[in-house]
Design a protein around this motif. Sequence first.
Motif, short mmCIF file in Angstrom:
data_model
loop_
_atom_site.label_atom_id
_atom_site.label_comp_id
_atom_site.label_asym_id
_atom_site.label_seq_id
_atom_site.Cartn_x
_atom_site.Cartn_y
_atom_site.Cartn_z
N GLU A 182 19.10 51.94 3.89
CA GLU A 182 17.83 51.52 3.29
C GLU A 182 17.96 50.11 2.75
O GLU A 182 19.03 49.67 2.33
N LEU A 183 16.81 49.42 2.77
CA LEU A 183 16.78 48.02 2.35
C LEU A 183 15.37 47.70 1.85
O LEU A 183 14.38 48.12 2.46
N ASP A 184 15.29 46.98 0.75
CA ASP A 184 14.00 46.53 0.22
C ASP A 184 13.77 45.07 0.59
O ASP A 184 14.71 44.25 0.54
N SER A 185 12.54 44.76 0.95
CA SER A 185 12.23 43.37 1.32
C SER A 185 10.73 43.13 1.18
O SER A 185 9.90 44.01 1.45
N SER A 186 10.40 41.91 0.78
CA SER A 186 8.98 41.52 0.70
C SER A 186 8.41 41.20 2.07
O SER A 186 7.19 41.04 2.20
N ALA A 187 9.27 41.11 3.08
CA ALA A 187 8.80 40.75 4.42
C ALA A 187 7.88 41.82 5.01
O ALA A 187 7.05 41.51 5.87
N VAL A 188 8.04 43.07 4.58
CA VAL A 188 7.23 44.15 5.15
C VAL A 188 6.03 44.50 4.28
O VAL A 188 5.30 45.44 4.59
N CYS A 189 5.82 43.76 3.20
CA CYS A 189 4.68 44.03 2.33
C CYS A 189 3.39 43.55 3.01
O CYS A 189 3.38 42.52 3.67
N PRO A 190 2.31 44.29 2.84
CA PRO A 190 1.03 43.85 3.44
C PRO A 190 0.55 42.58 2.77
O PRO A 190 0.82 42.34 1.59
N PRO A 191 -0.15 41.73 3.52
CA PRO A 191 -0.66 40.49 2.92
C PRO A 191 -1.68 40.79 1.84
O PRO A 191 -2.44 41.76 1.93
N VAL A 192 -1.67 39.97 0.80
CA VAL A 192 -2.59 40.16 -0.33
C VAL A 192 -3.97 39.67 0.09
O VAL A 192 -4.13 38.52 0.52
N GLN A 193 -4.95 40.55 -0.01
CA GLN A 193 -6.31 40.20 0.35
C GLN A 193 -6.99 39.49 -0.81
O GLN A 193 -6.83 39.87 -1.96
N SER A 194 -7.74 38.46 -0.49
CA SER A 194 -8.47 37.72 -1.52
C SER A 194 -9.57 38.60 -2.11
O SER A 194 -10.33 39.24 -1.38
N GLN A 195 -9.67 38.62 -3.44
CA GLN A 195 -10.67 39.42 -4.12
C GLN A 195 -11.99 38.66 -4.34
O GLN A 195 -12.94 39.20 -4.87
N LEU A 196 -12.04 37.40 -3.94
CA LEU A 196 -13.22 36.58 -4.15
C LEU A 196 -14.09 36.58 -2.90
O LEU A 196 -13.59 36.38 -1.79
N SER A 197 -15.37 36.76 -3.09
CA SER A 197 -16.31 36.69 -1.96
C SER A 197 -16.66 35.24 -1.68
O SER A 197 -16.33 34.33 -2.45
N ALA A 198 -17.36 35.04 -0.58
CA ALA A 198 -17.76 33.68 -0.22
C ALA A 198 -18.69 33.08 -1.27
O ALA A 198 -18.59 31.90 -1.62
N GLY A 199 -19.60 33.91 -1.80
CA GLY A 199 -20.51 33.43 -2.84
C GLY A 199 -19.76 33.00 -4.10
O GLY A 199 -20.10 31.99 -4.71
N SER A 200 -18.73 33.78 -4.48
CA SER A 200 -17.95 33.43 -5.67
C SER A 200 -17.21 32.11 -5.48
O SER A 200 -17.14 31.28 -6.39
#
Length: 278
Positions: A173-191
């Motif tokens: 077993e190994l932990d890594s940030s490489a397999v973390c899902p990309p962080v989705q932006s919480q801001l809309s286009a209007g914001s």
Amino acid sequence: MKLFRIPMRGSVLLWAILTQLLLCRNGVFAGDGTKACKLRHESASQRKVLEQLEPLAHRNLSVVVTEEKGNYTYVFQLCGDAGGVPNAGVIQKKTGSQDKPTIIGLYTSTEAIGGSDWVMLRYYDGEKYDEHCSHEDRRAIIMISCNKNKEAGDLEAILEDSERPKDCFYLFELDSSAVCPPVQSQLSAGSIILIIGFCLVAVYLIGGFLYQRLIVGAKGMEQFPNYAFWVEVGNLSADGCDFVCRSKNREEAPAYRGVSADALDEEPEERDDHLLPM
């Protein structure tokens, strides 16, 4: 004693060639990365999973395990020669022994399975078991889980399942940030548009204020940028609002029916002729 002098340009070229040879020997050419892994069954999905693990390439990760027969060191490298052993993805070395390392799995025989926040990497075609598992080839399974705080965590040896008649494996077993899902932006286009608008307004106000105060030398409300223009805009806006939003006419209706407003405005004619002397 005779010395050989190498021209400056030739010296630079010689150093470049030696550097490339050294990188070639260690298998760390930039851009190789996960391309060195050979999939057992080539597919775009598995190749995409491997590309996700690019930050882990060219790293020797090791763990020491204490067993009844002694201490063993396991070395793992993603798509590279683990411990310098050609084509070996995972090797096992006995501490203090001069014997050659045991190859657990080859990165030239790889499978990669990916999930939302994990990747399972399998290395096949390791050295055959001597007594266990019907003398089949060893294989390694590396579970890589998401950990946003670590680019490459510590390698952990979970178990060696060698008591079954076939399909034995080593699990790591190994932990890594490489397999973390990309962080989705919480801001809309209007914001985002509003934020940009507020920033532009702030720059306009602050910059205009400084210009009026420091360059023009304005005082009081005159320091506000384009003060005369905005006052006029305010007055026009107020007039427009009054014209659109008023609820009754400016001219009041007459109090009695049949009497016009013009008649009310006329001055009444004085009838005092009878008071004059005859």
